[in-house]
Design an enzyme around this catalytic site. Structure first.
Site, short mmCIF file in Angstrom:
data_model
loop_
_atom_site.label_atom_id
_atom_site.label_comp_id
_atom_site.label_asym_id
_atom_site.label_seq_id
_atom_site.Cartn_x
_atom_site.Cartn_y
_atom_site.Cartn_z
N HIS A 327 0.87 -1.17 0.00
CA HIS A 327 0.00 0.00 0.00
C HIS A 327 0.91 1.22 0.00
O HIS A 327 1.84 1.30 0.80
CB HIS A 327 -0.90 0.00 1.23
CG HIS A 327 -2.02 0.99 1.13
ND1 HIS A 327 -1.80 2.34 1.20
CD2 HIS A 327 -3.34 0.83 0.93
CE1 HIS A 327 -2.96 2.97 1.05
NE2 HIS A 327 -3.91 2.07 0.89
N ARG A 347 -6.27 10.58 -0.48
CA ARG A 347 -5.88 11.11 -1.78
C ARG A 347 -7.10 11.32 -2.67
O ARG A 347 -7.16 12.24 -3.47
CB ARG A 347 -4.86 10.18 -2.45
CG ARG A 347 -3.47 10.37 -1.87
CD ARG A 347 -2.49 9.32 -2.38
NE ARG A 347 -2.81 8.00 -1.83
CZ ARG A 347 -2.80 6.89 -2.54
NH1 ARG A 347 -2.49 6.91 -3.81
NH2 ARG A 347 -3.10 5.74 -1.96
#
Lengths: 552, 262
Positions: A327, A347
């Site tokens: 990740h 994000r």
């Protein structure tokens, strides 16, 4: 608690300096350019840990003999049984049921609910508590083409593009076709999905999506799904029995080659429990706690890839186990949060990744493996990473942009769990950025399955992170919660059908004896016992004093 | 793990904590027995540092599963405190005990056959919420900083939606229930409230209903099957041609140029 030390606070100034301009650009829809397909390939080959030649070796035994896999995976595949197969009396068993589900996370629970609906009695055997799984840790969301401008067609393209066209096509078709049905199922079960006042589902982009199809329940989507489906399983407890703290350690077959049960080990009473079942569903999840190449991980304590080992001894091969998902955004500061997953939603809401100078160096919503390589490159080759006081490298994730883009209070409302996890250590992520670095996150590969969760062994099914092929070599955010529910449900239905038809023969563990003979022939007689079951984080000096295991 | 580890860039290190040079050792009292541990560790990592291997009391290690709730006091202090072992930093002379499990009442219900309003259902299934004495111990106990007494009050007022929203962060660790003088099992009552609220008090997504019908009718099977047979080059072409929905587009308002595959 204290928050960032002075030296990091000083570095944050660079981020604050470029922030107003970056926010203005985002508002105008301007972003850092994404990599082309050609660039992606070059970046991956050079910087992704999967592609580095070190840390791998050839498997000597079993269905994947000859494959080059990570050392940690080979170690467990080449382990020997925790039971002495020759001495086990299978004429008498302790429990009989129609369907045995091994693993009590999202996939296992979904499978159990479907098998029960099809009229079967179900036993769920799980290593820790019912619900202890990576499912509860999935924060960002679940994909499904539920909105008008979207369809399973585009979902399919996003999945295979994200997976670099290495996915198993039929599994992707199943995944994307069923997705809207899964979201509907969750709505019907009473899951608190994020909605507009008129009932329309809120959706967002995730890395690598062409349409906004990420559904969420705050920033604890997986935890909400798990507590709802577990509650539903408890509502049906007359037909779904759960045995906690009792991991399976070996599969039982019959003399016709069907899978016909498993041997459980009660971690507390130390008893072995023989379960006879007409169908078995392996839903043991992934293997982050193998700590491949020494990386930190975001996984649950129990994620030790046990199912892979048992299936392997029963002759079921695995696919893509050389592919691990890192990740891109695991916390590296403060030390207490190291390895903690920072959801991609951060994000998705507009936060950018920045180097030590406060500059952007990549498009913030690349597929995960690409984003990972961009960060590793920035920190290693380019040398513009930020160093924490004890020497961990990372880059900034500029969460304060979120409130500036979407209004004051958005961080607290949309990311409540993250907010709490940082404010505890004196860091207000709506005002200060986070420091992140890639962390071991997901097992892309796993047990080879077909589109009903079925395998090469009749009566043996598998679903969820334990399996491989759905996501190819790279999974997009929001497709793991979907995967576990789609294939959990499909496996549950198929296992129930099999259970109604099958006439089992005599139970046997001869496959385990055969496997151990093969180990012996390959010079692996003294291999460690597996599956691993639990990781051990005791320091070396303590371990040195644990001379031997003593039964008292 | 060595306390003498040099300061150097570390990119990968498994799950064992890296200790700063010259880490200070502090006493941690685990169920009455003193152990020396380096400061800065979470209680969970500190317990592992002493050589314990968890079976119960450890789960996600990320503050979301509710396995590792614990109580603590400092020597000489009357105040009882709580936390999650994976999220709380160990401090000198903390006297700790974990609560890996606590018996809670739960009742079963049929989510497809609910023949009363949500507030009536909560009253039938969890009548004891009306025995709440308003002491606020639950709220003070909650390691997730949830206003537990507030959501219990919302249940008493029949405002199930409010109870659902206020309890959303609950991880069912059971610490509140263990301290409740009225013997209420707040987490299970709240879980039922959330399911009822989502099921009965939140409008259904109409677009979801119609999309689910389309899927059931087999509308997408043909085009998906075509995709499964396509060679990589053609797939790549389609992949690159995708139109990307703008980030700030309102749901359901933006439409792509090519509508043939919707």
């Amino acid at each position: 608690m204290s928050g960032y030390p002075a030296e990091l606070k000083k570095l944050i100034k660079a981020v604050e300096k470029t922030r107003p301009q970056r926010v203005e650009q985002s508002k105008k829809g301007e972003s850092f350019a994404a990599l082309t397909l050609e660039q992606r390939k070059i970046w991956l080959d050079k910087y992704h840990p999967d592609f580095k030649p070190s840390g791998k070796r050839e498997v000597k035994v079993g269905p994947n003999k000859g494959d080059l896999l990570p050392e940690e995976v080979v170690d467990i595949l080449e382990s020997k049984s925790r039971v002495d197969a020759k001495t086990v009396d299978l004429k008498n068993v302790d429990i009989e049921t129609d369907v045995l589900v091994i693993g009590g996370g999202g996939a296992g629970t979904a499978a159990a609910l479907m098998a029960q609906e099809a009229g079967c009695n179900v036993v769920i055997a799980t290593k820790l508590r019912h619900g202890d799984s990576n499912t509860v840790m999935a924060e960002g969301g679940i994909q499904g083409a539920t909105q008008e401008p979207d369809s399973p067609f585009y979902h399919y393209l996003d999945v295979v593009g994200g997976g670099h066209f290495s996915n198993e096509p039929k599994l992707v078709a199943a995944l994307t076709n069923d997705a809207p049905l899964i979201i509907k199922w969750l709505e019907d079960l009473g899951t608190m999905l994020d909605k507009e006042p008129d009932g329309r589902l809120k959706t967002r982009h995730g890395g690598g999506t062409s349409r906004k199809r990420m559904h969420s329940a705050g920033d604890m989507t997986g935890a909400e799904i798990m507590r709802v489906i577990r509650d539903e399983a408890r509502n049906r407890s007359s037909q779904i029995k759960v045995i906690e703290f009792a991991p399976a350690v070996e599969l039982i077959l019959d003399d016709k080659g069907n899978c016909a049960g498993a041997i459980l080990f009660d971690l507390e009473t130390k008893e072995f429990i023989k379960v006879k079942a007409k169908s078995v569903i392996m839903a043991t999840g992934g293997g982050g706690r193998l700590h491949i190449q020494g990386f930190a991980c975001t996984n649950h304590y129990g994620a030790t890839a046990d199912g892979l080992v048992m299936a392997y001894r029963a002759g079921v091969r695995n696919v893509l186990m050389d592919s691990t998902q890192y990740h891109p955004t695991g916390a590296v500061y403060p030390e207490q949060n190291v390895g903690l997953l920072i959801t991609e939603k951060v994000r998705g809401l507009g936060a950018q990744l920045l180097n030590i100078e406060g500059e952007q160096f990549c498009f913030p919503l690349e597929p995960r493996d690409i984003e990972t390589t961009c960060i590793i490159k920035e920190c290693t080759d380019i040398g513009k990473g930020v160093m924490t006081p004890i020497g961990r490298l990372g880059v900034w994730l500029d969460s304060p942009m979120i409130d500036m883009l979407h209004g004051e209070g958005t961080v607290r409302k949309e990311l409540p769990a993250k907010y709490i996890q940082f404010i505890r250590h004196g860091i207000d992520i709506s005002k200060e950025p986070m420091l992140i670095y890639p962390t071991l996150h997901y097992q892309n590969g796993g047990i080879e399955i077909m589109d009903q969760g079925d395998t090469t062994v009749p009566g043996f099914y598998s679903a969820g992170e334990a399996t491989g092929g759905v996501h190819g070599r790279n999974r997009l955010m929001g497709n793991s919660l979907l995967d576990i529910l789609v294939f959990g449900r499909r496996a549950g239905i198929a296992a129930a059908e099999h259970a109604k038809k099958v006439k089992n023969g005599k139970l046997t563990l001869s496959h385990v004896e055969d496997f151990e003979k093969e180990l012996g022939k390959s010079g692996l007689k003294d291999a460690k016992e597996g599956p691993m079951l639990l990781p051990d984080y005791a320091p070396d000096d303590v371990k040195a004093r644990q001379w031997k295991t003593m039964s008292v | 793990m060595s306390a003498k580890k040099k300061i150097q860039p570390v990119i990968a290190c498994g799950d064992k904590t890296i200790l700063p040079e010259g880490a200070k050792m502090i006493p941690l009292i685990i169920m009455g027995k003193e152990h020396m541990i380096p400061e800065t560790l979470t209680v969970m990592k500190a317990i592992e540092y002493t050589g314990h291997q968890y079976t119960r009391g450890c789960g996600c290690r990320g503050g979301i599963c509710g396995a590792c709730g614990f109580f603590y006091r400092f020597e000489g202090d009357y105040k009882l405190k709580t936390g999650l072992a994976c999220q709380t930093v160990a401090e000198p002379n903390m006297i700790i005990t974990q609560l890996p499990f606590f018996p809670m009442k739960r009742t079963s219900f049929d989510i497809e056959n609910l023949h009363a309003t949500p507030d009536e259902l909560i009253r039938m299934h969890y009548p004891e919420v009306f025995k709440c004495v308003g002491c606020g111990t639950c709220t003070r106990t909650c390691p997730m900083e949830i206003d537990v007494m507030g959501y219990v009050a919302a249940m008493k007022q029949g405002n199930i939606k409010k109870a659902a929203e206020k309890s959303f962060d609950c991880i069912l660790c059971g610490l509140c229930a263990s301290r409740c003088p009225a013997q209420i099992s707040q987490p299970t009552a709240a879980l039922m409230a959330r399911r009822l609220s989502a099921k009965m008090l939140t409008p259904k997504a109409e677009h979801l209903e119609s999309r689910a019908e389309e899927v059931k009718s087999g509308k997408y099977e043909g085009m998906l099957s075509d995709l499964t047979k396509m060679d990589e080059e053609s797939l790549k072409e389609l992949y690159l041609e995708r139109e990307r929905e703008p980030d700030l587009a309102k749901a359901g308002e933006w439409m792509p140029e090519d509508k043939s595959r919707l």
